[in-house]
Design a protein around this motif. Sequence first.
Motif, short mmCIF file in Angstrom:
data_model
loop_
_atom_site.label_atom_id
_atom_site.label_comp_id
_atom_site.label_asym_id
_atom_site.label_seq_id
_atom_site.Cartn_x
_atom_site.Cartn_y
_atom_site.Cartn_z
N ILE A 285 20.53 -23.21 -31.59
CA ILE A 285 19.52 -23.70 -30.66
C ILE A 285 18.18 -23.76 -31.39
O ILE A 285 17.80 -22.84 -32.12
CB ILE A 285 19.41 -22.77 -29.44
N GLU A 286 17.47 -24.87 -31.22
CA GLU A 286 16.14 -25.00 -31.80
C GLU A 286 15.09 -24.95 -30.69
O GLU A 286 15.36 -25.35 -29.56
CB GLU A 286 16.01 -26.31 -32.57
N ILE A 287 13.92 -24.50 -31.06
CA ILE A 287 12.78 -24.53 -30.15
C ILE A 287 11.81 -25.59 -30.65
O ILE A 287 11.30 -25.49 -31.76
CB ILE A 287 12.07 -23.15 -30.09
N ILE A 288 11.61 -26.61 -29.85
CA ILE A 288 10.70 -27.69 -30.21
C ILE A 288 9.32 -27.39 -29.62
O ILE A 288 9.19 -27.24 -28.40
CB ILE A 288 11.21 -29.06 -29.71
N LYS A 289 8.34 -27.33 -30.49
CA LYS A 289 6.98 -27.00 -30.04
C LYS A 289 6.14 -28.26 -29.90
O LYS A 289 6.40 -29.27 -30.55
CB LYS A 289 6.33 -26.04 -31.03
N PRO A 290 5.12 -28.23 -29.05
CA PRO A 290 4.23 -29.39 -28.93
C PRO A 290 3.54 -29.71 -30.25
O PRO A 290 3.38 -28.84 -31.12
CB PRO A 290 3.21 -28.93 -27.88
N ASN A 291 3.18 -30.98 -30.39
CA ASN A 291 2.43 -31.47 -31.57
C ASN A 291 3.19 -31.28 -32.88
O ASN A 291 2.58 -31.01 -33.92
CB ASN A 291 1.07 -30.77 -31.64
N SER A 292 4.51 -31.43 -32.82
CA SER A 292 5.30 -31.32 -34.05
C SER A 292 6.14 -32.58 -34.32
O SER A 292 7.06 -32.56 -35.12
CB SER A 292 6.22 -30.09 -33.96
N PHE A 293 5.81 -33.67 -33.63
CA PHE A 293 6.54 -34.93 -33.80
C PHE A 293 6.27 -35.51 -35.20
O PHE A 293 5.12 -35.68 -35.59
CB PHE A 293 6.10 -35.93 -32.73
N GLU A 294 7.35 -35.82 -35.94
CA GLU A 294 7.24 -36.45 -37.25
C GLU A 294 8.06 -37.74 -37.23
O GLU A 294 9.28 -37.70 -37.11
CB GLU A 294 7.76 -35.52 -38.36
N ALA A 295 7.39 -38.87 -37.33
CA ALA A 295 8.06 -40.17 -37.18
C ALA A 295 9.22 -40.34 -38.14
O ALA A 295 10.24 -40.95 -37.80
CB ALA A 295 7.04 -41.29 -37.36
N ASP A 296 9.12 -39.81 -39.36
CA ASP A 296 10.18 -39.97 -40.36
C ASP A 296 11.52 -39.43 -39.87
O ASP A 296 12.57 -39.89 -40.33
CB ASP A 296 9.80 -39.23 -41.66
N ASN A 297 11.49 -38.48 -38.95
CA ASN A 297 12.73 -37.85 -38.48
C ASN A 297 13.39 -38.60 -37.34
O ASN A 297 14.52 -38.25 -36.97
CB ASN A 297 12.43 -36.42 -38.01
N HIS A 298 12.74 -39.63 -36.80
CA HIS A 298 13.23 -40.23 -35.56
C HIS A 298 13.39 -41.75 -35.62
O HIS A 298 13.63 -42.38 -34.59
CB HIS A 298 12.30 -39.84 -34.41
N TRP A 299 13.25 -42.33 -36.81
CA TRP A 299 13.54 -43.75 -37.01
C TRP A 299 14.39 -43.93 -38.25
O TRP A 299 14.25 -43.16 -39.22
CB TRP A 299 12.24 -44.56 -37.18
N TYR A 300 15.25 -44.93 -38.22
CA TYR A 300 15.93 -45.32 -39.44
C TYR A 300 14.89 -45.70 -40.49
O TYR A 300 13.85 -46.31 -40.14
CB TYR A 300 16.84 -46.52 -39.20
N PRO A 301 15.13 -45.41 -41.77
CA PRO A 301 14.15 -45.77 -42.80
C PRO A 301 13.76 -47.25 -42.78
O PRO A 301 12.59 -47.59 -42.94
CB PRO A 301 14.87 -45.40 -44.10
N LYS A 302 14.75 -48.14 -42.52
CA LYS A 302 14.44 -49.58 -42.52
C LYS A 302 13.59 -49.98 -41.33
O LYS A 302 12.94 -51.03 -41.35
CB LYS A 302 15.72 -50.41 -42.58
N ALA A 303 13.59 -49.16 -40.26
CA ALA A 303 12.80 -49.47 -39.07
C ALA A 303 11.43 -48.82 -39.10
O ALA A 303 10.51 -49.27 -38.42
CB ALA A 303 13.55 -49.04 -37.81
N LEU A 304 11.29 -47.77 -39.91
CA LEU A 304 10.08 -46.96 -39.89
C LEU A 304 8.83 -47.77 -40.21
O LEU A 304 7.80 -47.63 -39.56
CB LEU A 304 10.22 -45.79 -40.86
#
Length: 480
Positions: free
Chosen positions: A5-24
């Motif tokens: 289980i992970e704990i996701i904290k506010p203000n920790s969004f990193e775009a590289d982790n949530h788009w395919y490289p070709k879409a980034l």
Amino acid sequence: MRQPIEIIKPNSFEADNHWYPKALNATIHPMVNFFMNLDVERMVNRYCHLNPSVKREKLKEILNYKTKYYHWCGADLINVTTKNGTRKMVVIENNSCPSGQKSMPLQFDNQEEGGYKSLIENAFVPFMKCKRGVPKVEGKLAVFYDKNPMEASGYAHAIANRFNEEVFYIPFYNDERHDKIRYVNDQFYVFHKKAWHPIRGVFRYLTKKPWNRLPIRSKTRIFNPIIACLSGGRNKTTAAKAYDMYNADLNKTGLKINTPETIWDVNKEEIPLWVKRFGGQAVIKVPYMNAGQGVFPILSEEQLETFMAKEFTYDRFIVQSLIGNFNWGTSKEANKLFHVGTIPNARGNAYVTDIRFMTSTTANGIRPIAIYARRAKKPLKNEIPSEKESWEVLGTNLSIKLGENQWTSDTSRLLLPDRRDFNKLGLGLDDLIEAYIQTTLSMIAIDKMCSNLISPKGVLKKRLFKSLNDDSKLINEIFE
């Protein structure tokens, strides 16, 4: 080995982790961007101008519809044509926790969270607000997932940012009895740091038999609720019936959900008869599977024999007319559908494609969130492909199953709605408007089926559900 289980904290969004490289770093296609920002009134005016028989006020009512259960939808559509050259968008299936964000370029460069934020802000936040007559429970927020961690984690971060609180991010696989998750007195609890924490809301990205892990009725709010899956978001049989019923309601409005001709509740022994009725070519589907699993194109007697020799978990199937190439068979009646495919490349090859169109309900009705397309591995030729090649010619799903609960994606066949890829699809603005309308119609049909299957007390009408899903093995999974 189960991931922790992970704990996701506010203000920790990193775009590289949530788009395919070709879409980034892709730039959204101007036409797609224009469409995404086109207001409903202009779309209605345009669509009714091209389709004079459509009732204008009815179409406005549909696009402004607010769903009660099916809040987030992803429809797969195919751009088809007929023998007479009539083109249209056809709905192939619906998905109640669809992918799409990781393939969608940003509309505005300064909006780092893109469609993740849009869905959470416009659909999840209103969903979590206490409604009249619904008891409110206290607790934390969680994301349950069994696939697509790139997007599931993106939503977890967007939720943490929007609510300014920590979010549980939890893997929860099919048939798993998770020792860190409990369901007590109609509410979920998560074990963390030597304590059980009540959960007030779950954003769920569970794709495989989610009814094995999540209840239909719950004090913990579940987005999308499981009834959306059972009513068509992850049940092709109920979806087909929902479309048929809603099309009956739409009679005389000029509107209709376009689908391939579909025969449902088919016993395995009956399948050869229906394939013969379709001229020897058809698509057989296991109704409750996803990610390209359980779909069998039949183009020859040999393929049918191979299919009939297989063993299956479920007792009932769907048989649909095949969308193929005009030159593949002798059955060329005017209403038979054929792939438009991509614009031919430099070698003259065109490929089968499908379009994923993601929408959500908002305060202003149903609105588009993301669009992308996928192409088949091998080109669409005039010759009937062999049994070995048929899926490579007709199959577009990017998911590749590596093992139980293990997946990867073939992104080489991903077509982004960007300046480079979108032109290959040969789509215009009117095609996007039609795809949006078809997606919206299918979403409403399933939402209405949800309403039919849920009692005023919020429980599933078991007798009605069983009558619509005459498959004892599915029934046993849901009600065991």
